[in-house]
Structure formats: structure tokens, C-alpha cells
Scaffold this motif. Structure first.
Motif, PDB file in Angstrom:
ATOM      1  N   ASN A 272       0.840  -1.195   0.000  1.00 10.08           N
ATOM      2  CA  ASN A 272       0.000   0.000   0.000  1.00 10.08           C
ATOM      3  C   ASN A 272       0.873   1.242   0.000  1.00 10.08           C
ATOM      4  O   ASN A 272       2.049   1.184   0.381  1.00 10.08           O
ATOM      5  CB  ASN A 272      -0.915   0.016   1.234  1.00 10.08           C
ATOM      6  CG  ASN A 272      -1.944  -1.103   1.213  1.00 10.08           C
ATOM      7  OD1 ASN A 272      -2.715  -1.206   0.266  1.00 10.08           O
ATOM      8  ND2 ASN A 272      -1.933  -1.947   2.239  1.00 10.08           N
ATOM      9  N   ASP A 273       0.307   2.335  -0.446  1.00 11.74           N
ATOM     10  CA  ASP A 273       1.000   3.623  -0.407  1.00 11.74           C
ATOM     11  C   ASP A 273       0.332   4.468   0.664  1.00 11.74           C
ATOM     12  O   ASP A 273      -0.778   4.959   0.489  1.00 11.74           O
ATOM     13  CB  ASP A 273       0.901   4.311  -1.774  1.00 11.74           C
ATOM     14  CG  ASP A 273       1.702   5.607  -1.828  1.00 11.74           C
ATOM     15  OD1 ASP A 273       2.179   6.059  -0.758  1.00 11.74           O
ATOM     16  OD2 ASP A 273       1.845   6.178  -2.925  1.00 11.74           O
ATOM     17  N   ASP A 274       1.007   4.620   1.798  1.00 10.12           N
ATOM     18  CA  ASP A 274       0.431   5.340   2.941  1.00 10.12           C
ATOM     19  C   ASP A 274       0.888   6.797   2.994  1.00 10.12           C
ATOM     20  O   ASP A 274       0.638   7.487   3.982  1.00 10.12           O
ATOM     21  CB  ASP A 274       0.821   4.634   4.245  1.00 10.12           C
ATOM     22  CG  ASP A 274       0.290   3.205   4.296  1.00 10.12           C
ATOM     23  OD1 ASP A 274      -0.854   2.992   3.839  1.00 10.12           O
ATOM     24  OD2 ASP A 274       1.021   2.319   4.780  1.00 10.12           O
ATOM     25  N   ALA A 275       1.583   7.258   1.947  1.00  9.43           N
ATOM     26  CA  ALA A 275       2.081   8.633   1.951  1.00  9.43           C
ATOM     27  C   ALA A 275       0.926   9.629   1.946  1.00  9.43           C
ATOM     28  O   ALA A 275      -0.099   9.418   1.294  1.00  9.43           O
ATOM     29  CB  ALA A 275       2.968   8.871   0.737  1.00  9.43           C
ATOM     30  N   GLN A 276       1.086  10.713   2.722  1.00  9.19           N
ATOM     31  CA  GLN A 276       0.059  11.746   2.749  1.00  9.19           C
ATOM     32  C   GLN A 276      -0.021  12.457   1.399  1.00  9.19           C
ATOM     33  O   GLN A 276      -1.103  12.719   0.888  1.00  9.19           O
ATOM     34  CB  GLN A 276       0.378  12.772   3.855  1.00  9.19           C
ATOM     35  CG  GLN A 276       0.263  12.216   5.268  1.00  9.19           C
ATOM     36  CD  GLN A 276      -1.160  11.801   5.605  1.00  9.19           C
ATOM     37  OE1 GLN A 276      -2.107  12.546   5.375  1.00  9.19           O
ATOM     38  NE2 GLN A 276      -1.298  10.597   6.155  1.00  9.19           N
ATOM     39  N   GLU A 277       1.140  12.754   0.834  1.00 12.59           N
ATOM     40  CA  GLU A 277       1.182  13.375  -0.486  1.00 12.59           C
ATOM     41  C   GLU A 277       1.620  12.311  -1.485  1.00 12.59           C
ATOM     42  O   GLU A 277       2.763  11.853  -1.452  1.00 12.59           O
ATOM     43  CB  GLU A 277       2.168  14.554  -0.513  1.00 12.59           C
ATOM     44  CG  GLU A 277       2.209  15.296  -1.841  1.00 12.59           C
ATOM     45  CD  GLU A 277       3.202  16.451  -1.834  1.00 12.59           C
ATOM     46  OE1 GLU A 277       3.450  16.998  -2.920  1.00 12.59           O
ATOM     47  OE2 GLU A 277       3.717  16.785  -0.756  1.00 12.59           O
ATOM     48  N   LYS A 278       0.703  11.914  -2.342  1.00 10.21           N
ATOM     49  CA  LYS A 278       0.990  10.811  -3.264  1.00 10.21           C
ATOM     50  C   LYS A 278       1.925  11.259  -4.382  1.00 10.21           C
ATOM     51  O   LYS A 278       1.831  12.374  -4.882  1.00 10.21           O
ATOM     52  CB  LYS A 278      -0.325  10.298  -3.880  1.00 10.21           C
ATOM     53  CG  LYS A 278      -1.372   9.863  -2.873  1.00 10.21           C
ATOM     54  CD  LYS A 278      -0.950   8.625  -2.107  1.00 10.21           C
ATOM     55  CE  LYS A 278      -2.095   8.142  -1.220  1.00 10.21           C
ATOM     56  NZ  LYS A 278      -1.718   6.943  -0.443  1.00 10.21           N
ATOM     57  N   ARG A 279       2.814  10.373  -4.761  1.00 10.31           N
ATOM     58  CA  ARG A 279       3.700  10.638  -5.872  1.00 10.31           C
ATOM     59  C   ARG A 279       2.991  10.308  -7.174  1.00 10.31           C
ATOM     60  O   ARG A 279       1.955   9.637  -7.178  1.00 10.31           O
ATOM     61  CB  ARG A 279       4.993   9.818  -5.749  1.00 10.31           C
ATOM     62  CG  ARG A 279       4.780   8.319  -5.941  1.00 10.31           C
ATOM     63  CD  ARG A 279       5.986   7.542  -5.425  1.00 10.31           C
ATOM     64  NE  ARG A 279       7.175   7.897  -6.196  1.00 10.31           N
ATOM     65  CZ  ARG A 279       7.621   7.207  -7.226  1.00 10.31           C
ATOM     66  NH1 ARG A 279       6.973   6.143  -7.640  1.00 10.31           N
ATOM     67  NH2 ARG A 279       8.716   7.564  -7.856  1.00 10.31           N
ATOM     68  N   VAL A 280       3.552  10.770  -8.284  1.00  8.99           N
ATOM     69  CA  VAL A 280       3.084  10.376  -9.610  1.00  8.99           C
ATOM     70  C   VAL A 280       4.271   9.768 -10.343  1.00  8.99           C
ATOM     71  O   VAL A 280       5.306  10.417 -10.505  1.00  8.99           O
ATOM     72  CB  VAL A 280       2.521  11.587 -10.397  1.00  8.99           C
ATOM     73  CG1 VAL A 280       2.206  11.171 -11.836  1.00  8.99           C
ATOM     74  CG2 VAL A 280       1.271  12.134  -9.724  1.00  8.99           C
ATOM     75  N   GLU A 281       4.107   8.513 -10.741  1.00  4.53           N
ATOM     76  CA  GLU A 281       5.184   7.830 -11.451  1.00  4.53           C
ATOM     77  C   GLU A 281       5.282   8.355 -12.879  1.00  4.53           C
ATOM     78  O   GLU A 281       4.324   8.302 -13.640  1.00  4.53           O
ATOM     79  CB  GLU A 281       4.918   6.322 -11.474  1.00  4.53           C
ATOM     80  CG  GLU A 281       5.982   5.521 -12.190  1.00  4.53           C
ATOM     81  CD  GLU A 281       7.349   5.719 -11.596  1.00  4.53           C
ATOM     82  OE1 GLU A 281       8.209   6.312 -12.279  1.00  4.53           O
ATOM     83  OE2 GLU A 281       7.554   5.317 -10.432  1.00  4.53           O
ATOM     84  N   LEU A 282       6.465   8.885 -13.221  1.00  3.54           N
ATOM     85  CA  LEU A 282       6.675   9.487 -14.538  1.00  3.54           C
ATOM     86  C   LEU A 282       7.580   8.636 -15.434  1.00  3.54           C
ATOM     87  O   LEU A 282       7.923   9.057 -16.531  1.00  3.54           O
ATOM     88  CB  LEU A 282       7.282  10.887 -14.390  1.00  3.54           C
ATOM     89  CG  LEU A 282       6.436  11.924 -13.665  1.00  3.54           C
ATOM     90  CD1 LEU A 282       7.190  13.240 -13.553  1.00  3.54           C
ATOM     91  CD2 LEU A 282       5.103  12.128 -14.361  1.00  3.54           C
ATOM     92  N   HIS A 283       7.958   7.453 -14.959  1.00  5.15           N
ATOM     93  CA  HIS A 283       8.913   6.628 -15.722  1.00  5.15           C
ATOM     94  C   HIS A 283       8.578   5.170 -15.421  1.00  5.15           C
ATOM     95  O   HIS A 283       8.959   4.638 -14.385  1.00  5.15           O
ATOM     96  CB  HIS A 283      10.342   6.971 -15.287  1.00  5.15           C
ATOM     97  CG  HIS A 283      11.404   6.334 -16.120  1.00  5.15           C
ATOM     98  ND1 HIS A 283      12.455   7.049 -16.642  1.00  5.15           N
ATOM     99  CD2 HIS A 283      11.586   5.063 -16.542  1.00  5.15           C
ATOM    100  CE1 HIS A 283      13.242   6.245 -17.327  1.00  5.15           C
ATOM    101  NE2 HIS A 283      12.737   5.023 -17.270  1.00  5.15           N
ATOM    102  N   LEU A 284       7.860   4.526 -16.328  1.00  2.68           N
ATOM    103  CA  LEU A 284       7.340   3.190 -16.033  1.00  2.68           C
ATOM    104  C   LEU A 284       7.394   2.307 -17.276  1.00  2.68           C
ATOM    105  O   LEU A 284       6.939   2.693 -18.353  1.00  2.68           O
ATOM    106  CB  LEU A 284       5.890   3.314 -15.553  1.00  2.68           C
ATOM    107  CG  LEU A 284       5.277   2.105 -14.874  1.00  2.68           C
ATOM    108  CD1 LEU A 284       6.044   1.745 -13.611  1.00  2.68           C
ATOM    109  CD2 LEU A 284       3.825   2.380 -14.537  1.00  2.68           C
TER     110      LEU A 284
END
Length: 433
Positions: free
Chosen positions: A31-43
Motif C-alpha cells: 500500500n501507499d500510505d504517503a500523505q502526499e501521493k507521488r506520480v510515477e513518470l517513468h514506467l
């Protein structure tokens, strides 16, 4: 499952002849519990050959489950996952899950040009006084590492007239990796003078001669950093010059070029400043200079800057560039760039020169990519001025998760993960400036 891999003639493929099976409990879903979610730009998806293994639908679903508002798909020189990505976005939207798909690609970009000559001058190549030199350093970065040896040979009309070799105390212990590579130990450097003390001797030896080095941008970068000024001597880099003159060679290391041209090269003595400077002198005087003069390829130093070849740059090691699409104009330009890369500039792989990207840049956002990108490589070896100048071409500078750089340590391209962190912090500082 434990067993032996064997070829099954009935199945006509390789199978695992299973000897033991053990059941394990299902792994917990991340899970991603970060308050500020990242955006994956390289996948990368499974459309990136030998690089990605996940289906694009699974990747988009996982990003949505993490609560990310968007995700970029940047397969390696491929756009085949775009239709499935679009369908998966629409399917999630029907379920009330809204995630934006950013379409992109990771390209192989050819080096811009051959940098054979710097500080072009009207010096006659036949009559010039040359200083062939080589540095040994504590690492690859002229910002973070230090010169530990300066070796040089001065020659005129094919005759050696002077030589110098100086071991330099960097003021700290050098690593075992550096010691094994160069043959220079901490004991050898303990009683030597510092670079600041030795610089006057080095500058005096260089004088106003034409400076020659194999991969000169590396050595000149260290000297300029030490002097805190630009070197104004005419400079010749024999690495790109050999690429231009001898295009049938498989490799262009100093050792390979010497052996190819009949010059003795002792691997045990190599990677010491004075030895590499001497064999470089022999290579230049016996093979390079005669070809330049006799074939009238270049007669004065200034002529060398005109030695450019698209065919040669295509064969050089490309760097990665990440491209994201802003709108439909950008999507069309992306397809154009990819088509050109797979036709006009295809060699062993799809390749594109920077000027093609520049010509179709409308609607695109250009990123600096991974450890195989230009910016990471420059930050590993070059000065702040050079890194910042190169950054001007990009719209955003990428930083990868640390484990993505582990291969550099495993293959000894970077000595430690601490050095990787140092390089990344340097990139961030340059990007901010």
C-alpha cells in the motif's frame, strides 16, 4: 519450486523437472500510505523488451489502488501498450475510479556531435609542440574526486623533448577500487605534495602546447576544476578522433587502438599517467597524425572541429531520454520521432539524434531519464557549469529510487551507494540553480 531446467522433446521447450515444491503464504499487497501521493513518470510495461514484465492494465490498476491521481507509461522505444492503457483507464472510470494516464516513451538518443577539438586555433599540426598527458584520479567526478597522478610527454616533430610524472597526495585515503585499478597505493602518496603545491609545475610543463589526451574531456575537466579556470590551450581528444578516422574498429580504448596500430601496450603497466601518456604519443605520431596530414583531412588544429560524421555518432553509446505527451499534437510528434528512430537512424537499435527531437518538440515534455541518461553521466564526471548547461535542454530532471542505481555499484561503474547519493544530491543542486 526446485528442480532442473531441461529441454523436453515432447513439449519442444525448456521445462523445470521439479524435485521439490513448497507452499508459501500469499504475500501482503503493498500500500501507499504517503500523505502526499507521488506520480510515477517513468514506467516500463512488458512491451519494453528485456526491461519490463508487468501488463499495463495491472500497473494502472495498482497505481489507482495506491491512490495516485496519474501514472505515466514510458516503454523503451515502444508505444504498443497505449491502446490497453486507454482501455484500462476507461474501465476504471466506469467503476468510479479516476486516474489519468500520461503517455510517453524512453528513447535512445545519439550523442550530439564529435568533440574532437577544443579551443580551435591556426596551429599547424605538423609543426606543433604537443603535450600528451594522462591523469589518474581517486574517482570519476572532477567535483568530488581528486587527481592523484599527472603524467605527460612533450614532443615536437615526432621527437620526445621532455617528460614529467607527478604523484599527488589528495589529502585523504584512496579506495581499494582505485588502488587496484591504478596500481597507486596510499603508501605511495603519503609523502607526496598536494595538488595546490604541484599545480605551478604542471602549468609550466603545459605551456602553450597543444594538449592531447584520450577522452580529453575527462582529464581537462579535472585540470580546469583544479585551476578554477578554463584552459585555453588548443586541445585534441583522440578518442572521438579515432572513431572518425578508423571507423572499422570494434573498440576505441587506448589499449585496443595501440594494439590495432602495432604499438606495444602492456596491460600491467597501463592506467599509470606516464605510461598511458607515452603510448598515446606513439599512437598519435605513428598512426593518427600521418593519416590527418597525408590524406589532407586536417592540416591545422582548427580543421579538426569540422570532422563530424552522423554515421560515427550513431555507433557511439546512446543515452536515454524520457518524453511525455502534453496533447494530441505531442502524440503525433511522438509517433513521428519513433518512426524516424526505427527507419532513418536504425542501427542495432532504434536511435534518434537530438535535432530530430528538437524539430518535433511541440506538445512534448523532455525528461533526463535514468542512470543511463546524459545528466546522471555528466554529474558523475563533469563540473557544475557543464551539468547546468546540459540541463537547459530538458524540461524536467529525473531522480530514480536508489535501488535503481544498485547495478552501477554491482558492476563497479560507481564505487559505492554513498557515491550515488552524492551524485544525486549534486544533480538536485544543479537542477535547483
Amino acid at each position: 519450486i526446485r528442480g532442473f531446467v531441461t529441454h523436453d522433446p515432447y513439449m519442444r521447450c525448456y521445462v523445470i523437472d521439479t524435485k521439490a515444491v513448497t507452499l508459501i503464504e500469499k504475500l501482503e499487497t503493498r500500500n501507499d500510505d504517503a500523505q502526499e501521493k507521488r506520480v510515477e513518470l517513468h514506467l516500463h510495461t512488458n512491451m519494453s523488451a528485456m526491461d519490463g514484465i508487468c501488463d499495463v492494465k495491472d500497473l494502472i490498476s495498482r497505481a489507482a489502488k495506491f491512490g495516485h491521481k496519474a501514472v505515466a507509461i514510458t516503454d523503451h522505444v515502444a508505444v504498443q501498450s497505449f491502446p490497453d492503457a486507454q482501455r484500462q483507464q476507461a474501465a476504471l472510470k466506469k467503476k468510479g475510479i479516476d486516474i489519468k494516464v500520461l503517455y510517453g516513451i524512453e528513447l535512445n538518443v545519439a550523442p550530439r556531435q564529435l568533440e574532437i577539438a577544443k579551443n580551435p586555433s591556426d596551429v599547424d599540426l605538423k609543426d606543433a609542440t604537443y603535450v600528451f598527458f594522462d591523469l589518474e584520479t581517486s574517482g570519476l567526478s572532477c567535483v568530488f574526486d581528486d587527481i592523484i597522478e599527472f603524467g605527460a610527454v612533450k614532443a615536437k616533430n615526432g621527437v620526445e623533448i621532455d617528460r614529467i610524472d607527478i604523484l599527488i597526495n589528495p589529502g585523504h585515503k584512496i579506495s581499494d577500487f582505485t588502488a587496484n585499478l591504478t596500481g597507486i597505493t596510499n603508501e605511495m602518496l603519503a609523502d607526496k605534495k598536494t595538488l595546490k603545491e604541484e599545480l605551478p609545475r604542471i602549468v609550466e610543463f603545459l605551456g602553450d602546447s597543444v594538449l592531447v589526451a584520450h577522452n580529453a574531456s575527462f582529464d581537462i575537466g579535472f585540470l580546469q576544476q583544479a585551476l578554477n579556470r578554463k584552459i585555453t590551450n588548443p586541445i585534441i581528444d583522440t578518442l572521438p578522433l579515432c572513431r572518425y578516422l578508423f571507423q572499422d574498429e570494434k573498440r576505441y580504448t587506448l589499449g585496443h587502438m595501440c594494439r590495432s596500430k602495432g604499438i606495444d601496450y602492456d596491460e600491467e603497466s597501463a592506467h599509470r599517467g606516464d605510461y598511458d601518456a607515452e603510448v598515446l604519443k606513439d599512437l598519435f605520431i605513428s598512426a593518427i597524425l600521418p593519416k590527418l596530414i597525408n590524406d589532407k583531412i586536417a592540416l591545422v588544429h582548427d580543421d579538426l572541429k569540422n570532422l563530424q560524421s552522423a554515421e560515427v555518432t550513431r555507433k557511439m553509446h546512446p543515452y536515454h531520454v524520457n518524453v511525455l505527451v502534453k496533447n494530441m499534437v505531442g502524440m503525433k510528434n511522438l509517433f513521428k520521432i519513433l518512426s524516424i528512430a526505427n527507419t532513418d537512424y536504425y542501427t542495432a537499435q532504434a536511435l534518434v539524434p537530438p535535432h530530430i527531437i528538437n524539430a518535433h518538440k511541440e506538445g512534448l515534455i523532455i525528461g533526463s531519464s535514468c542512470a543511463r541518461g546524459e545528466i546522471f553521466e555528466l554529474a558523475s564526471t563533469k563540473s557544475e557549469v557543464e551539468v547546468i548547461e546540459a540541463m537547459k535542454w530538458y524540461d524536467f530532471i529525473e531522480i530514480q529510487p536508489l535501488d535503481q542505481y544498485q547495478i552501477l555499484v554491482d558492476t563497479e561503474k560507481v564505487e559505492s551507494m554513498d557515491k550515488v547519493v552524492q551524485i544525486i544530491k549534486f544533480i538536485i543542486d544543479c537542477a535547483n540553480k
